[in-house]
Design an enzyme around this catalytic site. Structure first.
Site, PDB file in Angstrom:
ATOM      1  N   GLU A 299       0.816  -1.230   0.000  1.00 17.06           N
ATOM      2  CA  GLU A 299       0.000   0.000   0.000  1.00 17.06           C
ATOM      3  C   GLU A 299       0.842   1.270   0.000  1.00 17.06           C
ATOM      4  OE1 GLU A 299      -2.777  -0.351   3.245  1.00 17.06           O
ATOM      5  OE2 GLU A 299      -4.093  -1.683   2.123  1.00 17.06           O
TER       6      GLU A 299
ATOM      7  N   CYS B  13      11.111  16.539   2.766  1.00 18.97           N
ATOM      8  CA  CYS B  13      12.442  16.746   3.338  1.00 18.97           C
ATOM      9  C   CYS B  13      13.395  17.386   2.322  1.00 18.97           C
ATOM     10  CB  CYS B  13      13.011  15.418   3.837  1.00 18.97           C
ATOM     11  SG  CYS B  13      13.567  14.338   2.506  1.00 18.97           S
TER      12      CYS B  13
ATOM     13  N   GLU C 105      -6.763  -7.857  -0.798  1.00 16.04           N
ATOM     14  CA  GLU C 105      -7.226  -7.792   0.581  1.00 16.04           C
ATOM     15  C   GLU C 105      -8.696  -7.425   0.634  1.00 16.04           C
ATOM     16  OE1 GLU C 105      -5.107  -5.158   3.164  1.00 16.04           O
ATOM     17  OE2 GLU C 105      -3.121  -5.821   2.517  1.00 16.04           O
TER      18      GLU C 105
ATOM     19  N   GLU D 180      -4.329  -3.263  14.769  1.00 11.37           N
ATOM     20  CA  GLU D 180      -5.228  -4.012  13.894  1.00 11.37           C
ATOM     21  C   GLU D 180      -5.810  -5.246  14.574  1.00 11.37           C
ATOM     22  OE1 GLU D 180      -3.180  -4.572  10.192  1.00 11.37           O
ATOM     23  OE2 GLU D 180      -3.686  -2.558   9.506  1.00 11.37           O
TER      24      GLU D 180
ATOM     25  N   TYR E 157      -8.426  -5.578  16.182  1.00  6.65           N
ATOM     26  CA  TYR E 157      -9.877  -5.713  16.010  1.00  6.65           C
ATOM     27  C   TYR E 157     -10.291  -5.725  14.552  1.00  6.65           C
ATOM     28  CZ  TYR E 157      -9.549  -5.225  20.943  1.00  6.65           C
ATOM     29  OH  TYR E 157      -9.175  -5.430  22.240  1.00  6.65           O
ATOM     30  N   HIS E 158      -9.308  -5.917  13.664  1.00  8.70           N
ATOM     31  CA  HIS E 158      -9.631  -6.161  12.260  1.00  8.70           C
ATOM     32  C   HIS E 158      -9.932  -7.648  12.124  1.00  8.70           C
ATOM     33  CE1 HIS E 158      -9.378  -6.443   7.952  1.00  8.70           C
ATOM     34  NE2 HIS E 158      -9.305  -5.134   7.872  1.00  8.70           N
TER      35      HIS E 158
END
Lengths: 675, 675, 675
Positions: free
Chosen positions: C150, C157, C307, C355, C357-358
């Site tokens: 992703e 910078c 995904e 993550e 609770y994913h």
């Protein structure tokens, strides 16, 4: 008694004579006397005055102040003046300035502004405490020490980072243990060197205050900062105690303030004191709950109401005046729930800077002709009349609600399942139901000894710390009723999920397995339909926020969901466990259901309401040496009537006997002694 | 007359030929002529072009431009090009870059971006002004100097911090005086060294822009930054004046822009000019008030409308097109209230960067075939037809509303009593009532000579500066009517409360004492019930925001509150003072009450409306050499009719005589000369 | 076929065995087999594990994992582990840390956190890719490379600043060309040295994310950052390809993710893969459009669903569970629109960090007894049953909608005319109308070959890049129907306005001139009144956001505005051009109008719906070797019936023949092969 020098309900508040001239001081003396004021909190923000440069200390003004007050019958709640460092110190020793959540080094400004791990701050605040103790140890007016003021605010500087690493090493022993506790293999965050660990803020793991990538480090940083600030308190406390071991020491807390674990703080305080600033729209039950929490910090010991406004605040968006009678009403609300002092911020209203529109006993007009002054003076007279009657009286409760700051932090930090879930609000739902039922309730820590209670309620007990489950099982097995809710028993003290099925360590006690947690969109709701009527608990209730989809494993189903794909599955269960019962409320229901449920639970244990007061009238009792004093507080603008069910009472203020029914004027207070 | 070289209403606007090629310039010449354009604001953003490096200056393009324009009948409003520094300068001399409110050093970008205390900026902007003055002093097209552009934006850099300390030393004389003025004993902020003082921003005393711990330092920093930017203006102005003493100098202001004290600025300007960008939902009375304020900056002297869009803006959320006729209508609104120019941003629409969707006389299509161009050309013809008739005409008003930037800052900075209180909105309530009554009003400073007025209104005169109370007492004693409101007379110029009871220095004049100030929650209101009917003022009106709870001390009660615990106490009082009257409006009432009250006050003084125009039709008069020109501006989409009460008028544009009643088409304008 | 090693619809997902112990791995093996899982994405976030310090690499755990999985029939989607750099690397080489939009250097934390122009990142990510390729090039389980994860996030910078200047030099050749492209004479921003150019962020030209003073630099910075991140991908890709030229390489995209120009990325990818995370309130047509866009990135080539969650997400405000059947339904929706894989994040739910609770195939309870696991296992069986039937099947569409990331950036950056204008929403209005009509549609780039389409729709084609207008003219002249809208043809690829009248380069094709653009306030609307009825298109429709005021120049008026000052002027026109037609929709109408208009346009070209499915039922077809597979997806909770119009179909899952009408259960899926 906090200090036997003044064996009555202390009455007074914050006082800053250093902002005024001699002529004004004379007026202060006159008006304090008129108002019945006998305690003044002084020296809160005078560090710059006391120590104008690194080598000079000058307490002349304070000597004069304490002498003058004492001569006038006013004792000192003596602050240590370390709540705001001097400007010169900030310039000379920038380590005292905090780095904020955004990673920015702050400049001089504000208050409660020192880095808690600043060597400079720790050094000079200790010196200041020692000097004050030595100077005033024999002053007859010295009543209590007030360390700093309203501690709070986190720092993210390099000194804090170093101290954090040491704190972690002490807590975990090894980096391996830290990696495991924080589950750092997630997203490849494994640390191989202590110095790899950086503080969690908006530049690293967090954003928007409580959002974080790693709950573990964020949770520990909150523990660490709370402990760092507490360490500052302890450093001063130890200096004071070394010189004046018999003078009590406190610092003023702030109710449900989120940043500090006050149960840890309470262990280091002789007496709890706190500042009560309800907003105009704060439910009175919320204020009551906060008083009860402050009382619970030291397992029921009476506390000090250190600050409240006599009239208006200044820092709320809309600062309405307290209506006639409300100052007295809310003062007695504090007393009813365990306060042994009634104190204000502040005694005289300042003329400049941001608090000049905060109310005071003496207003800018400077006379006794204001409504505010008159109400204060009347209350002062009343408190003198009460003498020591109520001092040290205790509140007896058979119902306890558990509140835990670490659980709160963990819930605030969690990513998912719903931003609608607010721990304090869920706790207040249960407290509010008991409040409406006029049931006396204690707010207690997860470490509290539960054996004196019949009913223990632990809403959203998300984090179950070592030993807790066992203690609750023992409590229940012995005949107690335990109640917990959805999203409980999920994680351990590191915020690591307890595997094997929710509610984890509480599964055996509750006799259920929570397979799924469904979050409801705003505006959506489900129904809880009672299938096994229990007293008042019957019919159907609305619920929302989260709905656990659960399976019973021994528990009895009392109610089920009325809608959605889990319609017909359990929503409320009770499991017989030893001689007791363990309830599981699988969702967040409307208050009505909680009232019906808790009424039934209390009925089973024979727990009676304090009085059968109507809505809007608050009741609370304190007992002492076998005597019970019942406070009846009418929060309505109109007169109310409270049935007394044949019991006989004496009105403590008027001395009259009261029978059958009690009339309480709008915003009025009655204190009854049970005969 | 601003400059007699062009004895007519100037017509033109911003023009950036440096963005275009020669072919386009020819089209510009043709189209300017066609549109009646005779003034072009040039060289606003050409610093980088004029000075490509530290040692090189190149004005070739500007020579050509001024010559070409002049040949085509177009005069120059010649800017000094210092409104945005060159990129090379920012890289070479970073002191020119600001530090923002968050404490961050900015990089090159934007405009109006120079630190006002940058040595580099002050040096090179002065050189640029001098060079321009010397080069163009004899150019026949030079009409007026336009210094920089829309000054604004504060800086918080170290150079500013040093300059601030010097400014404080000059203002207060000693650190002791500063400590006293800021009440630094509050929160222990006493300064013992000038260098202890740091600038107030998000890293020190302030947050969220106008929230501050110390009103004193924050108020002074606003004064200081306004003065610092003004100093930049003065440096350039002095260079220009040294070479071309007879050419007027201006800089374009922005109405109620909050950061600069325009009354201070006005003292240094030959003529006021300003940029008028109402939003689509700006009330027309607000625009009128802003014009009146710009006129009031120099006590009634005509001003320049320097910028407005002929069609659309680009920087609003929703940039609707001005409907047919609206550009002309709003142009005459400016003229009606004192403008002697009508100018646009801009003459030709740019092709790139953030203003390319801002409207222009010549659109991207480049032809004369657009509605916008045609409307501009028609107005150009009309203005030529008007010649010098209206130039220098004055507005006569017997009613003044006082507006004060320092009062505004103090109110913006105050902590409490209510965030709902907005100074400009309160001022606009009074202005709007007079506007609806068709009463000509001046907007004046606290320093204005009040003797020519019958009625002076000072809404929320929170800060009373030295001498003000005395001057208002004199004005009232001599027969004037003074009116002020709740939350007035509270502080002195340092934002220190005047002790002894509100409204402080105004208490004697007003004959009342304000004991409490109650802030109302959103959605809450109270009632003002008239107990002593005065003309139209009768019955009951809604009020809100703040309610002062007052006691009369000589004043007569005209109305009282209808609700809450102060029901029946005074809400509107009038105090006879010498030959005059002093009104106190203790709350913020609905506009209807203000109209009824002000109608009655005007009636008492024999102040008549300009015309009895119906709602939606604006009227305003200018007079010159005994002649009165009345503008009738129909802001409605439909035709309106205005009764003339038997007076005779001549229509200035058509020459026709008008009797009895005047028809004004939808969005139409009539200019009448009273015969 | 993506890789012939696994000639079926791949089924599996992300798997992080490094977070677990050996005992758990055994359970994983058992449960994967039970669920029909045959592909696991591994090594996504294991950089720190693989490279514990600068000199050490350790792939032991990965060797074991790949062997174990392969033995169990599970292939590897092998990630390169570079999506989050190790903590030690951030400490040792701070150049790898980003500077954020506010100009702050970040510390270690998060993921997708490396500066794309960091020499350290580029060096060590390349080494890692090379090492992985060399180590596993012969592993039989290696199925596909998954580079990083992703990609996203910009950096500001100094390394990025330098690289940006070089990128500009390469793109423009000279500073003069840059100055011209960015129109820097506006606001005097002319650059005389490359080093004068600073990155556009909150410290220079931008604010609030997409607000900018200079569209040119801001647009180029987005191009540059997208290209910089792509360069990181290419560096790894090249290392992998050098060793394993035959293993396909991908990286998982994120649908309409705003920061990256995925059409440019697609050119470098062997196969598109993406992560599908609709919110609960995402319209199904929006998800469908996103799948179609992902398919369009490589001109129709099948893609990977990399995904999706099997149950809940954790990062949305309210994380509701996928209702029973929805996981399967949405999986087939992806397949219906071109996916050849069904993969989850993740296979086993983690116990700590953000993550946890994913949702996952294997929940915290760890057993096969959950609804989620059972649904996954059933789908696994079904996909095994389908074999290779659907692999490589294509979607045939005669209608294309153009989507362009640079156009989106330009629209996001524009100042004016309305913040209500959202490019993706406007595109979705057209897509949604076609979706409702059951018309198969392709989402294509501005570079796509249009010759295979009958209808091409380009909503808000604001930026017209070189050659585009000509290609569209050719397409239309050859008989195609082109449709575009208001605010099109305005600027070139530099965001410089095309002079001479809107819609610029498209004016000739469309036969209209847009004189004005009116922005409507929120809540305001206008009407489109059809004056020349076209099939279903008749009567009157609501419209809003922007209304172009246009003049025809050859085009036929089909509808006109019903209100406001442009009432009666054209709102919808069509221009005959060669053998085709060019439509101009001058405003943003309600969907109903678009459905009626597009139905008519499709009818003219004989374009038929896939099936006449009722509202709530989605249909889409894929074809392969002459066979057509039609997916019927019932998004409603209730059963639906779809008429089949006499055609004969075979149900691919049951093998039954279906005639006349098809019953689809609530949230059910049918796959029909046309006989």
């Amino acid at each position: 008694m906090i200090n036997e020098k003044l064996p009555k309900m202390w009455y007074g508040g914050d006082y800053s004579p250093e902002q005024w001239d001699e002529e004004t001081w004379k007026e202060d003396d006159r008006l304090f006397k008129m108002a019945g004021i006998d305690v003044a909190t002084v020296n809160v923000f005078s560090w710059a005055l006391n120590q104008p440069d690194e080598d000079t200390y000058d307490f002349g003004w304070l000597d004069e102040t304490l002498d003058r007050l004492y001569k006038n019958g006013v004792y000192a709640c003596l602050a240590t003046s370390t709540a705001a460092h001097p400007a010169w110190m900030a310039r000379k020793y920038p380590d005292i300035l905090r780095v904020d959540y955004e990673g920015r080094k702050r400049r001089f400004g504000g208050r409660h502004n020192s880095c808690p791990n600043s060597p400079t701050y720790r050094k000079y605040s200790a010196v200041m405490a020692r000097k004050l103790a030595e100077r005033y140890k024999d002053h007859p007016g010295l009543l209590i020490w007030h360390v700093s003021n309203e501690y709070g605010g986190y720092c993210y500087c390099d000194n804090c980072a170093s101290a954090f690493r040491k704190w972690l090493e002490q807590r975990y022993g090894s980096l391996e243990a830290v990696n495991k506790a924080w589950n750092t293999r997630f997203w490849g965050h494994t640390f191989y060197d202590w110095d790899d660990i950086v503080v969690p803020n908006a530049l690293s793991e967090e954003w928007s205050g409580n959002r974080t990538n790693f709950q573990g480090i964020s949770l520990d940083y909150r523990r660490f900062q709370s402990a760092s600030l507490l360490e500052c308190y302890k450093i001063e406390r130890d200096e004071l105690k070394a010189v004046t071991p018999d003078i009590p020491v406190t610092t003023n807390l702030m109710g449900f303030y989120p940043e500090l674990d006050y149960f840890e703080w309470a262990k280091e305080m002789d007496v709890i004191s706190w500042d009560n600033y309800p907003s105009l729209d704060t439910p009175v039950s919320f204020t009551a709950m906060t008083h009860d929490l402050m009382r619970g910090l030291k397992s029921g010991q009476p506390f000090m109401l250190m600050e409240q406004t006599p009239s208006v605040q200044n820092w709320q968006p809309y600062n309405s005046a307290k209506r006639p009678g409300v100052m007295r009403l809310w003062s007695y609300q504090a007393v009813a729930r365990g306060a042994d002092t009634v104190m204000f911020f502040q005694l005289r209203r300042s003329i400049g800077a941001c608090e000049k529109y905060h109310g005071a006993v003496i207003d800018h007009v400077g006379t006794e002709q204001t409504r505010t002054f008159k109400e204060c003076a009347e209350l002062g007279t009343e408190l003198q009349q009460l003498g020591d009657t109520l001092l040290d009286a205790r509140v007896d409760a058979k119902v306890a609600i558990i509140f835990d700051w670490e659980n709160r932090w963990a819930l605030d930090l969690t990513s998912g399942p719903s931003i609608a879930l607010k721990y304090v609000d869920e706790v207040h739902k249960y407290y509010g139901a008991l409040f409406d039922l006029n049931i006396q309730t204690d707010m207690v820590s997860v470490e509290e000894n539960l054996s004196s209670y019949d009913v223990v309620i632990a809403p959203v007990m998300y984090m179950v710390k070592p030993g807790f489950a066992k203690r609750v099982e023992e409590f229940t097995a012995a005949g107690g009723t335990f109640l917990t809710t959805f999203f409980s028993g999920i994680v351990n003290e590191c915020d690591l999920v307890t595997l094997g099925g929710y509610p984890g360590e509480l599964r055996n006690l509750l006799g259920i397995w929570a397979e799924e947690i469904d979050a409801l969109l705003p505006g959506h709701s489900n129904r809880v339909e009672v299938t096994s009527e229990q007293g008042q608990l019957k019919g159907s209730y609305e619920c929302g926020i989260l709905c656990d989809v659960i399976h019973t494993e021994g528990a009895e189903v009392i109610a089920q969901y009325g809608e959605d794909y889990y319609k017909g599955t359990p929503a409320l269960t009770v499991n017989r466990f030893g001689k007791g019962k363990a309830w599981y409320v699988a969702t967040s229901p409307e208050t009505g259901m909680l009232k019906d449920l808790l009424a039934e639970i209390c009925r089973e244990h024979g727990i009676e309401p304090v009085l059968n007061a109507p809505a809007g009238v608050e009741v609370s009792s304190r007992t002492k040496e076998g005597r019970t004093y019942t406070f009846v507080l009418n929060h309505l603008a109109e007169e109310s009537s409270v049935p007394l069910n044949g019991e006989r009472f004496k009105d403590l203020l008027s001395g009259e006997e009261v029978l059958e029914s009690l009339q309480v004027p709008g915003r009025g207070v009655r204190i009854l002694e049970r005969l």
